[in-house]
Motif scaffolding. Structure first.
Motif, PDB file in Angstrom:
ATOM      1  N   ILE A  80       0.891  -1.163   0.000  1.00 60.21           N
ATOM      2  CA  ILE A  80       0.000   0.000   0.000  1.00 60.21           C
ATOM      3  C   ILE A  80       0.928   1.211   0.000  1.00 60.21           C
ATOM      4  CG2 ILE A  80      -1.821   1.213   1.254  1.00 60.21           C
ATOM      5  CD1 ILE A  80      -2.379  -1.691   2.529  1.00 60.21           C
ATOM      6  N   ILE A  81       1.006   1.890  -1.133  1.00 59.68           N
ATOM      7  CA  ILE A  81       2.061   2.876  -1.362  1.00 59.68           C
ATOM      8  C   ILE A  81       1.490   4.287  -1.395  1.00 59.68           C
ATOM      9  CG2 ILE A  81       3.904   3.575  -2.929  1.00 59.68           C
ATOM     10  CD1 ILE A  81       3.890   0.597  -3.924  1.00 59.68           C
ATOM     11  N   GLY A  82       1.867   5.076  -0.405  1.00 57.40           N
ATOM     12  CA  GLY A  82       1.412   6.459  -0.305  1.00 57.40           C
ATOM     13  C   GLY A  82       2.294   7.394  -1.115  1.00 57.40           C
ATOM     14  N   MET A  83       1.663   8.306  -1.836  1.00 56.27           N
ATOM     15  CA  MET A  83       2.393   9.201  -2.731  1.00 56.27           C
ATOM     16  C   MET A  83       3.072  10.366  -2.010  1.00 56.27           C
ATOM     17  SD  MET A  83       1.982   7.539  -5.513  1.00 56.27           S
ATOM     18  CE  MET A  83       2.716   8.649  -6.721  1.00 56.27           C
ATOM     19  N   ASP A  84       2.613  10.713  -0.817  1.00 57.27           N
ATOM     20  CA  ASP A  84       3.285  11.771  -0.045  1.00 57.27           C
ATOM     21  C   ASP A  84       3.136  11.498   1.442  1.00 57.27           C
ATOM     22  OD1 ASP A  84       0.843  12.859   0.899  1.00 57.27           O
ATOM     23  OD2 ASP A  84       0.798  14.415  -0.629  1.00 57.27           O
ATOM     24  N   GLU A 104       3.878   1.784   2.697  1.00 53.38           N
ATOM     25  CA  GLU A 104       5.215   2.275   2.353  1.00 53.38           C
ATOM     26  C   GLU A 104       5.116   3.587   1.592  1.00 53.38           C
ATOM     27  OE1 GLU A 104       8.377  -0.071   1.576  1.00 53.38           O
ATOM     28  OE2 GLU A 104       7.381  -1.998   1.908  1.00 53.38           O
ATOM     29  N   ALA A 105       6.198   4.343   1.646  1.00 52.53           N
ATOM     30  CA  ALA A 105       6.298   5.585   0.873  1.00 52.53           C
ATOM     31  C   ALA A 105       6.630   5.254  -0.575  1.00 52.53           C
ATOM     32  CB  ALA A 105       7.373   6.492   1.460  1.00 52.53           C
ATOM     33  N   PHE A 106       6.056   6.010  -1.491  1.00 55.58           N
ATOM     34  CA  PHE A 106       6.344   5.832  -2.912  1.00 55.58           C
ATOM     35  C   PHE A 106       7.828   6.095  -3.192  1.00 55.58           C
ATOM     36  CE2 PHE A 106       6.593   7.616  -7.265  1.00 55.58           C
ATOM     37  CZ  PHE A 106       6.148   6.508  -7.976  1.00 55.58           C
ATOM     38  N   ALA A 107       8.352   7.146  -2.579  1.00 53.73           N
ATOM     39  CA  ALA A 107       9.751   7.533  -2.778  1.00 53.73           C
ATOM     40  C   ALA A 107      10.237   8.236  -1.518  1.00 53.73           C
ATOM     41  CB  ALA A 107       9.866   8.451  -3.998  1.00 53.73           C
ATOM     42  N   SER A 108      11.535   8.474  -1.445  1.00 53.85           N
ATOM     43  CA  SER A 108      12.072   9.140  -0.257  1.00 53.85           C
ATOM     44  C   SER A 108      11.569  10.576  -0.143  1.00 53.85           C
ATOM     45  CB  SER A 108      13.601   9.109  -0.263  1.00 53.85           C
ATOM     46  OG  SER A 108      14.098   9.709  -1.432  1.00 53.85           O
ATOM     47  N   GLU A 109      11.261  11.185  -1.281  1.00 53.88           N
ATOM     48  CA  GLU A 109      10.662  12.520  -1.290  1.00 53.88           C
ATOM     49  C   GLU A 109       9.217  12.411  -1.745  1.00 53.88           C
ATOM     50  OE1 GLU A 109      12.440  15.801  -3.358  1.00 53.88           O
ATOM     51  OE2 GLU A 109      14.444  15.173  -2.766  1.00 53.88           O
ATOM     52  N   SER A 110       8.346  13.168  -1.100  1.00 53.33           N
ATOM     53  CA  SER A 110       6.930  13.187  -1.483  1.00 53.33           C
ATOM     54  C   SER A 110       6.767  13.637  -2.934  1.00 53.33           C
ATOM     55  CB  SER A 110       6.158  14.150  -0.580  1.00 53.33           C
ATOM     56  OG  SER A 110       6.038  13.621   0.715  1.00 53.33           O
ATOM     57  N   VAL A 111       5.786  13.070  -3.613  1.00 51.23           N
ATOM     58  CA  VAL A 111       5.460  13.494  -4.974  1.00 51.23           C
ATOM     59  C   VAL A 111       4.466  14.656  -4.858  1.00 51.23           C
ATOM     60  CG1 VAL A 111       4.448  12.808  -7.177  1.00 51.23           C
ATOM     61  CG2 VAL A 111       5.806  11.159  -5.863  1.00 51.23           C
ATOM     62  N   PRO A 112       4.837  15.844  -5.356  1.00 49.54           N
ATOM     63  CA  PRO A 112       3.934  16.998  -5.237  1.00 49.54           C
ATOM     64  C   PRO A 112       2.611  16.751  -5.967  1.00 49.54           C
ATOM     65  CG  PRO A 112       6.108  17.664  -6.054  1.00 49.54           C
ATOM     66  CD  PRO A 112       6.069  16.168  -6.055  1.00 49.54           C
ATOM     67  N   ASP A 113       1.547  17.246  -5.386  1.00 51.10           N
ATOM     68  CA  ASP A 113       0.216  17.076  -5.965  1.00 51.10           C
ATOM     69  C   ASP A 113       0.015  18.116  -7.066  1.00 51.10           C
ATOM     70  OD1 ASP A 113      -2.477  16.834  -6.561  1.00 51.10           O
ATOM     71  OD2 ASP A 113      -3.076  16.641  -4.454  1.00 51.10           O
ATOM     72  N   PRO A 114      -0.098  17.682  -8.318  1.00 58.28           N
ATOM     73  CA  PRO A 114      -0.238  18.633  -9.412  1.00 58.28           C
ATOM     74  C   PRO A 114      -1.579  19.378  -9.400  1.00 58.28           C
ATOM     75  CG  PRO A 114      -0.563  16.432 -10.241  1.00 58.28           C
ATOM     76  CD  PRO A 114      -0.140  16.302  -8.805  1.00 58.28           C
TER      77      PRO A 114
END
Length: 145
Positions: A80-84, A104-114
């Motif tokens: 279950i992967i959260g984008m931020d 889990e986090a999608f990446a080490s840095e949050s993905v900004p919400d466009p």
């Protein structure tokens, strides 16, 4: 077959972008996307996200609509992967205790919400990079049992 769900706030921009980018990279996993909120429930993928799909020739389901994550989803999916960071906190709050290890986090840095930034290209670049990293991780986990 591992089951993966990408999760953002509304399930109209980032998480469907991750879903269909990942599906364009592999068909070895069950891949879906959800929202932490019900704000956009039933709404289609954001038109600018659909434009990104078209410009990068990423196949997607134009009939997909926003869906909030459910108790059954927490049980069904392996990842279950959260984008931020905010999505991660919401998921932890919503998730049954026995399933929290899947978040889990999608990446080490949050993905900004466009939706807020207006920069769908930056979001796509981060999503593509993140999906490739996740694919590598999943393949390594499969190899190493």
């Amino acid at each position: 077959m591992k089951k993966i769900v990408f999760v953002c706030l509304g399930n109209i921009c980032r998480s469907p972008m991750a879903e269909f980018v990942m599906k364009s990279l592999t068909d070895d996993y069950v891949i879906e996307s959800r929202a932490t909120s019900s704000w956009e429930h039933g709404n289609p993928i954001h038109e600018r996200t659909q434009e990104i799909f078209k410009s990068h020739e990423i196949p997607y389901d134009s009939s997909k609509t926003s869906q909030q994550i459910s108790k059954n989803d927490f049980e069904y999916f392996d990842y279950i992967i959260g984008m931020d960071e905010s999505n991660l906190l919401d998921l932890i709050r919503m998730c049954p205790k026995s399933q929290k290890h899947k978040i889990e986090a999608f990446a080490s840095e949050s993905v900004p919400d466009p939706w807020y930034t207006g920069d769908f290209d930056e979001t796509y670049d981060r999503v593509l990079t993140g999906c490739k990293a996740w694919l590598t991780r999943l393949e390594n986990e499969a190899k190493n049992g």
